[in-house]
Design a protein around this motif. Structure first.
Motif, mmCIF file in Angstrom:
data_model
loop_
_atom_site.group_PDB
_atom_site.id
_atom_site.type_symbol
_atom_site.label_atom_id
_atom_site.label_comp_id
_atom_site.label_asym_id
_atom_site.label_seq_id
_atom_site.Cartn_x
_atom_site.Cartn_y
_atom_site.Cartn_z
ATOM 1 N N MET A 22 41.716 27.131 43.739
ATOM 2 C CA MET A 22 40.924 28.083 42.957
ATOM 3 C C MET A 22 41.790 28.613 41.829
ATOM 4 O O MET A 22 42.868 29.124 42.057
ATOM 5 N N ARG A 23 41.332 28.501 40.616
ATOM 6 C CA ARG A 23 42.070 29.027 39.471
ATOM 7 C C ARG A 23 41.272 30.172 38.865
ATOM 8 O O ARG A 23 40.094 30.045 38.593
ATOM 9 N N LEU A 24 41.926 31.291 38.647
ATOM 10 C CA LEU A 24 41.294 32.418 37.971
ATOM 11 C C LEU A 24 41.554 32.281 36.488
ATOM 12 O O LEU A 24 42.660 31.985 36.068
ATOM 13 N N HIS A 25 40.553 32.486 35.708
ATOM 14 C CA HIS A 25 40.700 32.368 34.260
ATOM 15 C C HIS A 25 40.678 33.751 33.646
ATOM 16 O O HIS A 25 39.958 34.618 34.076
ATOM 17 N N VAL A 26 41.477 33.929 32.632
ATOM 18 C CA VAL A 26 41.567 35.220 31.961
ATOM 19 C C VAL A 26 40.578 35.225 30.809
ATOM 20 O O VAL A 26 40.933 34.984 29.669
ATOM 21 N N GLY A 27 39.321 35.441 31.126
ATOM 22 C CA GLY A 27 38.303 35.549 30.088
ATOM 23 C C GLY A 27 38.186 34.311 29.212
ATOM 24 O O GLY A 27 38.105 34.428 28.006
ATOM 25 N N HIS A 28 38.187 33.117 29.812
ATOM 26 C CA HIS A 28 38.171 31.902 29.005
ATOM 27 C C HIS A 28 36.968 31.806 28.070
ATOM 28 O O HIS A 28 37.112 31.363 26.946
ATOM 29 N N SER A 29 35.780 32.221 28.521
ATOM 30 C CA SER A 29 34.621 32.116 27.625
ATOM 31 C C SER A 29 34.800 33.015 26.405
ATOM 32 O O SER A 29 34.504 32.619 25.286
ATOM 33 N N ALA A 30 35.336 34.217 26.622
ATOM 34 C CA ALA A 30 35.581 35.117 25.490
ATOM 35 C C ALA A 30 36.671 34.551 24.589
ATOM 36 O O ALA A 30 36.577 34.614 23.366
ATOM 37 N N LEU A 31 37.710 33.972 25.198
ATOM 38 C CA LEU A 31 38.780 33.402 24.385
ATOM 39 C C LEU A 31 38.295 32.205 23.586
ATOM 40 O O LEU A 31 38.697 32.002 22.446
ATOM 41 N N GLU B 31 42.025 34.198 46.743
ATOM 42 C CA GLU B 31 40.780 34.733 47.294
ATOM 43 C C GLU B 31 40.227 35.795 46.342
ATOM 44 O O GLU B 31 40.548 36.977 46.453
ATOM 45 N N PRO B 32 39.404 35.376 45.376
ATOM 46 C CA PRO B 32 38.858 36.355 44.437
ATOM 47 C C PRO B 32 37.928 37.333 45.138
ATOM 48 O O PRO B 32 37.296 36.996 46.141
ATOM 49 N N ARG B 33 37.856 38.518 44.602
ATOM 50 C CA ARG B 33 36.976 39.575 45.121
ATOM 51 C C ARG B 33 36.003 39.979 44.031
ATOM 52 O O ARG B 33 36.277 39.800 42.846
ATOM 53 N N LEU B 34 34.903 40.553 44.440
ATOM 54 C CA LEU B 34 33.928 41.062 43.483
ATOM 55 C C LEU B 34 34.465 42.358 42.883
ATOM 56 O O LEU B 34 34.759 43.311 43.603
ATOM 57 N N LEU B 35 34.607 42.377 41.562
ATOM 58 C CA LEU B 35 35.106 43.541 40.850
ATOM 59 C C LEU B 35 33.951 44.215 40.126
ATOM 60 O O LEU B 35 33.104 43.540 39.542
ATOM 61 N N HIS B 36 33.921 45.511 40.142
ATOM 62 C CA HIS B 36 32.854 46.244 39.464
ATOM 63 C C HIS B 36 33.067 46.259 37.952
ATOM 64 O O HIS B 36 32.157 46.011 37.186
ATOM 65 N N TRP C 134 34.326 38.198 39.263
ATOM 66 C CA TRP C 134 35.131 37.817 40.421
ATOM 67 C C TRP C 134 36.574 37.686 39.976
ATOM 68 O O TRP C 134 36.839 37.157 38.904
ATOM 69 N N GLY C 135 37.519 38.152 40.783
ATOM 70 C CA GLY C 135 38.918 38.000 40.417
ATOM 71 C C GLY C 135 39.852 38.762 41.327
ATOM 72 O O GLY C 135 39.478 39.204 42.417
ATOM 73 N N ALA D 163 42.943 43.337 38.820
ATOM 74 C CA ALA D 163 42.454 43.162 37.459
ATOM 75 C C ALA D 163 41.400 44.196 37.075
ATOM 76 O O ALA D 163 41.096 44.362 35.901
ATOM 77 N N ASP D 164 40.829 44.872 38.054
ATOM 78 C CA ASP D 164 39.802 45.860 37.748
ATOM 79 C C ASP D 164 40.455 47.037 37.040
ATOM 80 O O ASP D 164 41.399 47.632 37.541
ATOM 81 N N TRP D 165 39.978 47.389 35.865
ATOM 82 C CA TRP D 165 40.644 48.395 35.039
ATOM 83 C C TRP D 165 40.757 49.739 35.735
ATOM 84 O O TRP D 165 41.672 50.497 35.481
ATOM 85 N N ARG D 166 39.863 50.053 36.623
ATOM 86 C CA ARG D 166 39.949 51.334 37.322
ATOM 87 C C ARG D 166 41.167 51.370 38.231
ATOM 88 O O ARG D 166 41.740 52.421 38.470
#
Length: 176
Positions: free
Chosen positions: A1-10, A62-67, A97-98, A102-105
């Motif tokens: 599983m690879r987490l992407h740092v906002g690839h669509s935005a980038l 193991e990504p988690r659901l982030l608000h 998911w991530g 990474a959740d800013w809060r």
């Protein structure tokens, strides 16, 4: 599983930077009070560093659901409960998911404050490793991009200018 740092935005940012045109989803905001043009070079540099060190990002398996926008205005408490009880969480438009870090809060909660200690007792503190600190810088850079856009939307030119200094410091720390 690879987490992407906002690839669509980038990808949209690269399209804007390299082609000079805007796809429909990335049309520029026309603000009559803004005098600062937004620059994306630092964010592209963060994306390049994240790609070079993707093995550090891939440690999160193991990504988690982030608000994405969890704060008091987006939480409904149960009236009359003997202790604080969350009934509902609202405003999920920034959910993803991530990595929970990474959740800013969580970034906001990481600042020293005795009241926040109760949060960390229940939630569990993030790991304090060199890799976790590096990932936190990537997440901070991503958050600063969102902050910059929001400040631009609100016409806060001083805040936009300050975001460049903040991001430069994060980029320097990432590259170190």
């Amino acid at each position: 599983m690879r987490l992407h740092v906002g690839h669509s935005a980038l990808r949209r940012l690269r399209y804007i930077v390299y082609s000079g045109s805007f796809p429909p989803a990335a049309r520029p905001h026309r603000c009559t009070t803004c005098t600062v043009r937004l620059r994306v070079a630092e964010h592209l540099a963060v994306a390049r560093l994240a790609e070079q060190r993707r093995v550090v990002l891939d440690e999160i398996t193991e990504p988690r659901l982030l608000h994405g926008d969890l704060w008091t205005a987006n939480v409904l408490l149960s009236p009359g409960a003997p202790e604080l009880l969350i009934d509902s969480v609202l405003d999920h438009d920034r959910a993803s998911w991530g990595d929970p870090a990474a959740d800013w809060r969580l970034y906001a909660a990481s600042r020293p404050d005795p009241v926040r200690d109760a949060f960390w007792v229940g939630y569990g503190r993030p790991a304090d490793t060199a890799q976790a600190r590096w990932r936190a810088l990537v997440y901070r850079a991503r958050h600063l991009g969102a902050v910059r856009l929001e400040r631009h939307r609100l016409g806060n030119t001083d805040g936009v200018a300050a975001s460049y200094l903040e991001l430069r410091a994060v980029l320097d720390a990432l590259a170190a």
